[in-house]
Motif scaffolding. Structure first.
Motif, PDB file in Angstrom:
ATOM      1  N   PHE A  83       0.830  -1.202   0.000  1.00  0.00           N
ATOM      2  CA  PHE A  83       0.000   0.000   0.000  1.00  0.00           C
ATOM      3  C   PHE A  83       0.866   1.256   0.000  1.00  0.00           C
ATOM      4  O   PHE A  83       2.056   1.197   0.305  1.00  0.00           O
ATOM      5  CB  PHE A  83      -0.981   0.010   1.185  1.00  0.00           C
ATOM      6  N   HIS A 108      -5.481   0.121   6.188  1.00  0.00           N
ATOM      7  CA  HIS A 108      -4.596  -0.984   5.839  1.00  0.00           C
ATOM      8  C   HIS A 108      -4.049  -1.639   7.112  1.00  0.00           C
ATOM      9  O   HIS A 108      -4.038  -1.015   8.165  1.00  0.00           O
ATOM     10  CB  HIS A 108      -3.422  -0.466   5.001  1.00  0.00           C
ATOM     11  N   ASP A 156      -8.252  -4.154  11.296  1.00  0.00           N
ATOM     12  CA  ASP A 156      -8.090  -2.844  10.664  1.00  0.00           C
ATOM     13  C   ASP A 156      -9.431  -2.129  10.632  1.00  0.00           C
ATOM     14  O   ASP A 156     -10.422  -2.702  10.184  1.00  0.00           O
ATOM     15  CB  ASP A 156      -7.580  -3.006   9.239  1.00  0.00           C
ATOM     16  N   LEU A 214      -3.263  -2.321  -2.345  1.00  0.00           N
ATOM     17  CA  LEU A 214      -4.524  -2.115  -1.618  1.00  0.00           C
ATOM     18  C   LEU A 214      -5.109  -0.750  -1.973  1.00  0.00           C
ATOM     19  O   LEU A 214      -4.393   0.240  -2.064  1.00  0.00           O
ATOM     20  CB  LEU A 214      -4.295  -2.192  -0.103  1.00  0.00           C
TER      21      LEU A 214
END
Ligand SMILES: Nc1nc2c(c(=O)[nH]1)N[C@H]1C(S)=C(S)[C@@H](COP(=O)(O)O)O[C@H]1N2
Ligand SMILES: [Mo]
Length: 419
Positions: A134, A204, A199, A351
């Motif tokens: 990410f 993330h 999360d 992500l």
């Protein structure tokens, strides 16, 4: 001119980009960029795609700002020593053990002493099925601008915690970097166990990070493995990670707590100038550009306010909430992400992105956005120029907040002379 707000390379590219952007707008005879409909016409799409092509969003590993302690710095030790200390992938080991001062119960501690600490090979084994990537801005809560943005890759911390077979009495995770066995050099941080295991929607996972921008994490950036906490300021992302301690202690152990910092704060949204001429002729359009650190509150607007220096603002409004702010334009996501990625392309499995590499939302939380605007029709004189953001709830960010220690994000002020 406030020019050195980014690394020189990023700044050069930004100038190049924005010069072309403004030239094309001029040629098209558009009155002001803030009135430009972003997706109204194909030609605008094409124009924006073209001008964002060269802009670097990701920071090259060696262009990051660095905040580090250690004498000597662990990654500057000779290779032999680094191998001995487990500061190379070949010899790195992570222990995940219960706090001896606590009543934590886990039945399978991964311990250096027992010889079953997690090595890099075992981490890569977990990565085969669990690795994530990410974008995240590295930002120090005490500094006025971000240190850089990376594409970080790692294994969610929770998978390593599960390996220890946790049973009872765990409320926090403490973690430590290598600091030459000198307590004075220790850098440590912590999280509530819940943040490691789950999360919040849209966020993330906390990861054991081993790659940045597709390359092995360098020693300077905290390798072989650093903690990476996506929603937090930099001090939670401990470098040269070697120990994770599960504890029933409910209190934070963070090194940064000792520095009067709010150690539970999320990253905040803030705007910075990148480019603003120091001088401009009267009635010439003034090109202004900058970036936003998109924090927990996300971003709906960037605004700019220009005001004569000799005209004092009303004393009852220290955060200029009633000033005549003008909307700037938030630039769309780039096609070239920079950061030394091959052809500037993100991999397919980041992500928050579609398989085609398009962000599902833009601006994206914990990622950088760029903005630009033209200020027009200015008369001769000396002016202050301010920039601020409006979050997704419509609140000006920074909110009126006289203290910095939960994340510095002051309304930036700079100057220009028209004449
Ligand atoms: N081991 C260790 N980790 C650390 C630090 C440190 O001094 N030692 N500094 C922290 C702080 S305060 C920040 S802001 C970030 C900066 O990350 P960077 O140097 O990769 O930009 O690293 C964090 N991790
Ligand atoms: Mo920091």
């Amino acid at each position: 001119m406030k020019s050195k707000l980014l690394t020189p390379e990023l700044h050069r590219q930004h100038l190049e980009l924005t010069r072309r952007y403004f030239m094309q707008l001029g040629a098209m005879g558009i009155a002001a960029m803030s009135t430009l409909p972003l997706r109204a016409k194909d030609s605008d799409e094409v124009l924006l795609a073209d001008v964002t092509e060269d802009l670097e969003y990701l920071t090259q590993a060696n262009e990051f700002g660095t905040v580090e302690r250690g004498k000597p710095l662990p990654y500057k030790l000779p290779l032999e020593k680094r191998l001995e200390l487990g500061l190379e992938r070949k010899t790195w080991k992570l222990e995940v053990i219960p706090d001896p001062k606590s009543n934590t119960q886990i039945t399978n501690p991964l311990s250096r002493k027992k010889g079953n600490a997690l090595d890099f090979e075992a981490l890569m084994k977990l990565a085969e099925t669990h690795s994530v990537k990410f974008l995240k801005i590295m930002s120090c809560n005490n500094m006025s601008k971000p240190l850089g943005m990376g594409l970080w890759e790692g294994v969610p911390l929770r998978h390593v915690i599960w390996k220890t077979n946790p049973q009872a009495n765990i409320r926090r995770v403490f973690y430590y970097g290598h600091h030459n066995e000198d307590p004075k050099q220790l850098f440590q941080s912590s999280l509530p166990i819940g943040r490691a295991l789950e999360d919040p929607p849209g966020d993330h996972p906390v990861i054991l990070c081993y790659k940045l921008n597709g390359q092995w994490l360098s020693g300077r950036r905290g390798g072989p493995v650093r903690m990476l906490v996506p929603d937090a300021y930099g001090f939670k992302s401990v470098k040269w990670l070697k120990s994770v301690i599960l504890t029933n202690n409910y209190q934070a152990n963070d090194t940064y707590a000792g520095g009067n910092n709010d150690i539970a704060s999320w990253m905040k949204t803030m705007a910075r100038f990148i480019y603003l001429p120091r001088r401009e002729k009267a009635n010439e359009p003034i090109a202004v550009t900058g970036l936003v650190q998109v924090g927990v509150g996300s971003l709906s607007k960037v605004q700019v306010w220009i005001t004569p220096q000799d005209k004092a603002w009303r004393e009852d409004d220290p955060y200029f909430t009633k000033a005549p702010w003008q909307d700037a334009q938030i630039l769309p996501p780039p096609t070239n992400w920079g950061g030394d990625l091959p052809e500037g392309k993100l991999p397919a499995d980041v992500l928050g992105f579609t398989k085609e590499g398009k962000p599902k939302h833009w601006p994206m939380r914990y990622a950088i956005a760029h903005w630009a605007t033209l200020i027009k029709g200015m008369k001769p004189g000396k002016y202050f120029v301010y920039c601020r953001t409006i979050d997704s709830k419509g609140n000006a960010q920074p909110m009126p907040r006289p203290f910095k220690k939960s994340g510095r994000n002051a309304i930036q002020k700079t100057e220009i002379e028209i004449g």
